[in-house]
Design a protein around this motif. Sequence first.
Motif, mmCIF file in Angstrom:
data_model
loop_
_atom_site.group_PDB
_atom_site.id
_atom_site.type_symbol
_atom_site.label_atom_id
_atom_site.label_comp_id
_atom_site.label_asym_id
_atom_site.label_seq_id
_atom_site.Cartn_x
_atom_site.Cartn_y
_atom_site.Cartn_z
ATOM 1 N N THR A 71 0.841 -1.205 0.000
ATOM 2 C CA THR A 71 0.000 0.000 0.000
ATOM 3 C C THR A 71 0.874 1.252 0.000
ATOM 4 O OG1 THR A 71 -1.652 -1.235 1.247
ATOM 5 C CG2 THR A 71 -1.917 1.148 1.189
ATOM 6 N N VAL A 72 1.897 1.237 0.861
ATOM 7 C CA VAL A 72 2.830 2.372 0.921
ATOM 8 C C VAL A 72 3.547 2.541 -0.424
ATOM 9 C CG1 VAL A 72 4.946 3.226 2.034
ATOM 10 C CG2 VAL A 72 3.135 2.188 3.415
ATOM 11 N N ILE A 75 1.089 4.153 -2.997
ATOM 12 C CA ILE A 75 0.843 5.570 -2.700
ATOM 13 C C ILE A 75 2.066 6.395 -3.110
ATOM 14 C CG2 ILE A 75 0.521 7.249 -0.826
ATOM 15 C CD1 ILE A 75 -1.100 5.125 0.641
ATOM 16 N N THR A 76 3.251 5.874 -2.785
ATOM 17 C CA THR A 76 4.481 6.583 -3.135
ATOM 18 C C THR A 76 4.661 6.635 -4.650
ATOM 19 O OG1 THR A 76 5.422 5.774 -1.061
ATOM 20 C CG2 THR A 76 6.967 6.716 -2.651
ATOM 21 N N SER A 78 2.278 6.832 -6.876
ATOM 22 C CA SER A 78 1.397 7.892 -7.378
ATOM 23 C C SER A 78 2.001 9.267 -7.115
ATOM 24 C CB SER A 78 0.020 7.809 -6.712
ATOM 25 O OG SER A 78 -0.705 6.748 -7.251
ATOM 26 N N LEU A 79 2.568 9.427 -5.909
ATOM 27 C CA LEU A 79 3.214 10.701 -5.574
ATOM 28 C C LEU A 79 4.343 11.007 -6.553
ATOM 29 C CD1 LEU A 79 4.031 13.058 -3.545
ATOM 30 C CD2 LEU A 79 5.698 11.401 -2.682
ATOM 31 N N ASP A 199 -3.871 2.693 -8.113
ATOM 32 C CA ASP A 199 -3.541 2.893 -6.698
ATOM 33 C C ASP A 199 -4.822 2.995 -5.871
ATOM 34 O OD1 ASP A 199 -2.496 3.704 -4.279
ATOM 35 O OD2 ASP A 199 -1.981 5.720 -4.943
ATOM 36 N N TRP B 42 0.643 12.998 0.410
ATOM 37 C CA TRP B 42 1.316 11.699 0.554
ATOM 38 C C TRP B 42 1.521 11.372 2.034
ATOM 39 C CZ3 TRP B 42 6.610 10.974 2.116
ATOM 40 C CH2 TRP B 42 7.094 9.686 1.932
ATOM 41 N N LEU B 46 -0.101 8.290 4.194
ATOM 42 C CA LEU B 46 0.694 7.306 4.933
ATOM 43 C C LEU B 46 0.248 7.234 6.390
ATOM 44 C CD1 LEU B 46 4.373 7.524 3.649
ATOM 45 C CD2 LEU B 46 2.461 6.175 2.817
ATOM 46 N N PHE B 83 -3.580 14.071 -6.552
ATOM 47 C CA PHE B 83 -2.721 13.404 -7.533
ATOM 48 C C PHE B 83 -3.335 13.454 -8.946
ATOM 49 C CE2 PHE B 83 -0.965 10.457 -3.976
ATOM 50 C CZ PHE B 83 -0.113 11.459 -3.578
#
Lengths: 216, 126
Positions: A71-72, A75-76, A78-79, A199, B42, B46, B83
């Motif tokens: 999951t992390v 997300i990263t 996409s960032l 994502d 982000w 998290l 995003f």
Amino acid sequence: MHDEAVAHEFQYASASHQADTAVAGMWLFLATEVVFFGALFLSWIFARHFNQAGFDAGAERSELEIGTINTVILITGSLVYSLGVVLIEKGKTRAFIMCAAAAWLLGLAFMILKFAIEWRHDLDRHMFPGADFGITGDLAGGAKLFWSFYFFGTFVHGVHLAVGLGLVAWVILRVWQGAFSAAYLAPVLVVGLYWTFVDIVWLILYPLIYLIGRAT
Amino acid sequence: MMRLLRGAFSGSLGTLAALFARLSPGKKEGIGWRVSGLLLTWAVMLILVGIQYGVSRLHFAPGLRPVLLVLSVIMAALAAIVFMEIGKGPGINRLFAVASLLWLLILLGLGSMDPFTRVMYYVHPS
């Protein structure tokens, strides 16, 4: 967008009109994807509602740590791709390539963790809902339903991510060749929308697979 | 595994903070503001994943557990807004997004009416 400098197809009034249409087309495609995955989520509601104990017993055997790391990672990813879009809009194509490559590597890391490590571990523990299923007794039926949902859901998501990896690789190549730049960004934006959508699907799958059945 | 997770998190945070420091010009419409918005989103996502992970280990009623999905919905909304920049571009993009949510609501709402309203009668095995 510099309309006067960028060529566009005859049916569009300008290059920016063409780009807006491409982006709107991707939003429309993603709308159909939402309904596609909606059916998967509905199957989860049905299966868990009628077999809660067994379904949750199956979910407890899932690999929470790998799921959380993945999951992390997404997300990263996409960032990093979004950062790349900001940079290429300012003409920093090399920085975009680095960001997109980082996003691609993160996507690859997800695939390796999910399919080469987690799936293999699941199969080694006989979690595939077949004849030698690893959970027996009264809860076996519900647990089989959970693992059917798990394998199908993660496979379908993985196929989407594989397509995303192909698209990001293609965008990197085209930016490298100079085909896409600050003057013509539509394909970069469209692929970015798809990448983040994959994502988002995982953000919904994460609690359905790893979290909800575990909190006993 | 947790040590690995913490290490990966702090490592990426440091790298991105350095990138942000180089890019930040201090103007609201500038690249720095957009980058800071992305980084903030982000970080919030998290934190929400961390909350989900922690709460999933608490003991509470099976019927209440789907509440964990609320955090995922918030994260999905953040990803779509920041995003995917759903606020930018023509209004038809937002129309498509809202329409997809409407159809999803209809699919899940009408579809789950059956399991949530069906009365199960016990049949004695004889």
